[in-house]
Design an enzyme around this catalytic site. Structure first.
Site, PDB file in Angstrom:
ATOM      1  CE  LYS A   1      40.211  50.374  46.530  1.00 30.13           C
ATOM      2  NZ  LYS A   1      38.962  50.255  45.756  1.00 30.13           N
ATOM      3  CB  SER A   2      42.631  44.758  43.584  1.00 29.50           C
ATOM      4  OG  SER A   2      42.466  46.048  43.058  1.00 29.50           O
TER       5      SER A   2
ATOM      6  NE  ARG B   1      31.360  54.649  40.909  1.00 30.48           N
ATOM      7  CZ  ARG B   1      32.281  53.951  41.578  1.00 30.48           C
ATOM      8  NH1 ARG B   1      32.618  52.747  41.176  1.00 30.48           N
ATOM      9  NH2 ARG B   1      32.862  54.467  42.637  1.00 30.48           N
TER      10      ARG B   1
ATOM     11  CD  GLN C   1      35.871  47.291  39.615  1.00 33.91           C
ATOM     12  OE1 GLN C   1      34.731  47.755  39.584  1.00 33.91           O
ATOM     13  NE2 GLN C   1      36.836  47.847  40.318  1.00 33.91           N
TER      14      GLN C   1
ATOM     15  CG  ASP D   1      42.470  52.258  40.112  1.00 33.45           C
ATOM     16  OD1 ASP D   1      41.538  52.907  39.588  1.00 33.45           O
ATOM     17  OD2 ASP D   1      42.294  51.201  40.727  1.00 33.45           O
TER      18      ASP D   1
ATOM     19  NE  ARG E   1      42.553  54.345  43.159  1.00 34.96           N
ATOM     20  CZ  ARG E   1      43.224  53.595  44.027  1.00 34.96           C
ATOM     21  NH1 ARG E   1      44.268  54.092  44.661  1.00 34.96           N
ATOM     22  NH2 ARG E   1      42.858  52.344  44.277  1.00 34.96           N
TER      23      ARG E   1
END
Length: 438
Positions: free
Chosen positions: A21-22, A121, A168, A324, A395
């Site tokens: 995904k990253s 966020r 990020q 993660d 997750r």
């Protein structure tokens, strides 16, 4: 919908890890900024990465999905926002953070927003770091959260940012900086968490033709260079162009952690293809963790083999560079003998949920003995059957399904794995673990 176990047959076999995904996020963003046409092979098409595709199209990239690849005609760094309304990024925090800096390269205003979760966020740290670079942003609700208005203009220069909230933010500035007017020098102040994710960013930037100079400074000459509280990292990115290329996305160690943990908890043998030994992904740390807990792991050049007797032992683990993995490791700990101490993940409190809090609360519903800490938790093995809630966190839904190997469990809001691993149920079924949504 409720995610639960449908059937368990002989656990084991061969399965391909889903694409990263990253790397998928970064590949489509860099291809959209590049001059020329890129072909991206083995892309992940999940809810999160589709958000990145949508915003890149809105800013001028021409993107076509074929049976063979994702074809991206780049903008050459000349962006223009064609959306007359705020661009909806759904639940993709990665897209929001990476594109907040990139959007400043547009010749007109851009507003980025998302669902209720995304609008919680924290973004103030990134917005503040962009200001010295001539980037003007505004939180439209005045709370340093989305919706965020980004105005045109990206001069460049020097700035700094703390590295202990989200890698990020750092990747966002690095990705956008070569297309600023003067280039950027970025200082990352202690402590620098999740460093491997930034290494991934630099890795794919190189593939698209951009070079970055790295250095570091120590506050005290007597300090070891790796002493996180004293080290300041420097990244210098001169003005340059991205160049289109053909790029193949490697397998995702984060998503593969559920396939590997399946074998570790139940026992059996499996081969997970498309996991590269020399990957820059920090989440390949899952292999060391599983070995320490008692599984046998063989690392091939492009695959991993795992064997286990299902008897796992507790360990002490620092997940500062692989946050993660937190929920996967927490579930492994709950199924292991002894008390596992997980540290270094205070920054996991600002993910899709406060992952420390939600993981602890849901494990407690299953009778697990644990102690929550600011930067992690201690978990004593032992759980019972029960019902848990994903809290909309992909997750948590995937990791908690593994408890179904040995106890009856139902996960409400369990369909959210589409965010990162759309073929989760199919992949688990290939290894004999059949799940269903009802």
């Amino acid at each position: 919908m409720i995610l639960k176990v449908k059937n368990i047959s002989e656990i084991g076999g061969v399965v391909k890890a889903p694409p990263s995904k990253s790397y998928s996020h970064r590949a489509v963003i860099l291809a959209s900024l590049a001059k020329g046409t890129s072909r991206l092979y083995d892309m992940l098409y999940s809810e999160d990465t589709l958000a990145s595709i949508r915003v890149c199209e809105a800013l001028g990239a021409k993107i076509n999905r074929t049976d063979e690849c994702l074809e991206v005609v780049g903008t050459g760094g000349k962006l223009h926002n064609s959306s007359e309304t705020p661009i909806d990024l759904a639940n993709s925090g990665t897209t929001l953070r990476l594109m907040t800096s990139v959007a400043a390269l547009s010749d007109n205003e851009v507003t980025l927003t998302g669902d209720d979760s995304l609008q919680t966020r924290p973004m103030g740290l990134l917005m503040g770091a962009l200001q010295p670079l001539g980037v003007e942003t505004e939180s439209l609700k005045g709370n340093d959260q989305a919706p965020i208005l980004i105005k045109p203009g990206y001069f460049g220069g020097e700035t700094n940012i703390y590295g202990n909230v989200s890698s990020q933010f750092i990747s966002s500035i690095l990705i956008s900086s070569p297309l600023s007017e003067e280039g950027v020098t970025l200082y990352v102040l202690p402590e620098f968490k999740s460093r491997p994710y930034v290494n991934m960013t630099l890795d794919i930037m190189r593939k698209f033709g951009v070079k970055t100079l790295k250095g570091y400074y120590l506050k005290h000459e007597s300090c070891d260079k790796q002493h996180q509280s004293c080290r300041i990292d420097e990244f210098k990115v001169r003005k340059q162009d991205y160049t289109a290329c053909d790029y193949t996305v490697e397998g995702d160690y984060s998503s593969a952690s559920y396939l590997l943990a399946l074998i570790a908890i139940n026992g059996g043998k499996a081969k997970i293809k498309n996991l590269f030994r020399n990957s820059k992904q920090g989440d390949k740390y899952i292999l060391d963790i599983l070995q320490a807990m008692g599984a046998k792991v063989v690392r091939g050049e492009d695959y991993v083999e795992i064997g286990s007797d299902g008897n796992l032992k507790a360990i002490d683990v620092d997940l500062s560079n692989a946050p993660d993995l937190l929920i996967t490791v927490a579930v492994l700990a709950a199924m292991a003998e002894g008390t596992t101490n997980i540290t270094g993940v205070a920054h996991a409190r600002v993910k899709e949920t406060d992952r420390i809090d939600t993981t602890c609360r849901e494990l407690e519903k299953l009778g697990c003995k644990l102690e929550e800490r600011e930067d992690g938790m201690s978990i004593t093995g032992g759980v019972t059957s029960g019902v848990v809630d994903s809290h909309g966190d992909h997750r948590l839904a995937m990791a908690f399904s593994l408890i179904g190997l040995k106890h009856d469990i139902e996960i409400t809001n369990g369909e959210v794995f589409d965010v990162s691993f759309p073929n989760f149920i199919e992949s688990m079924a290939q290894l004999g673990f059949e799940l269903e949504l009802v």
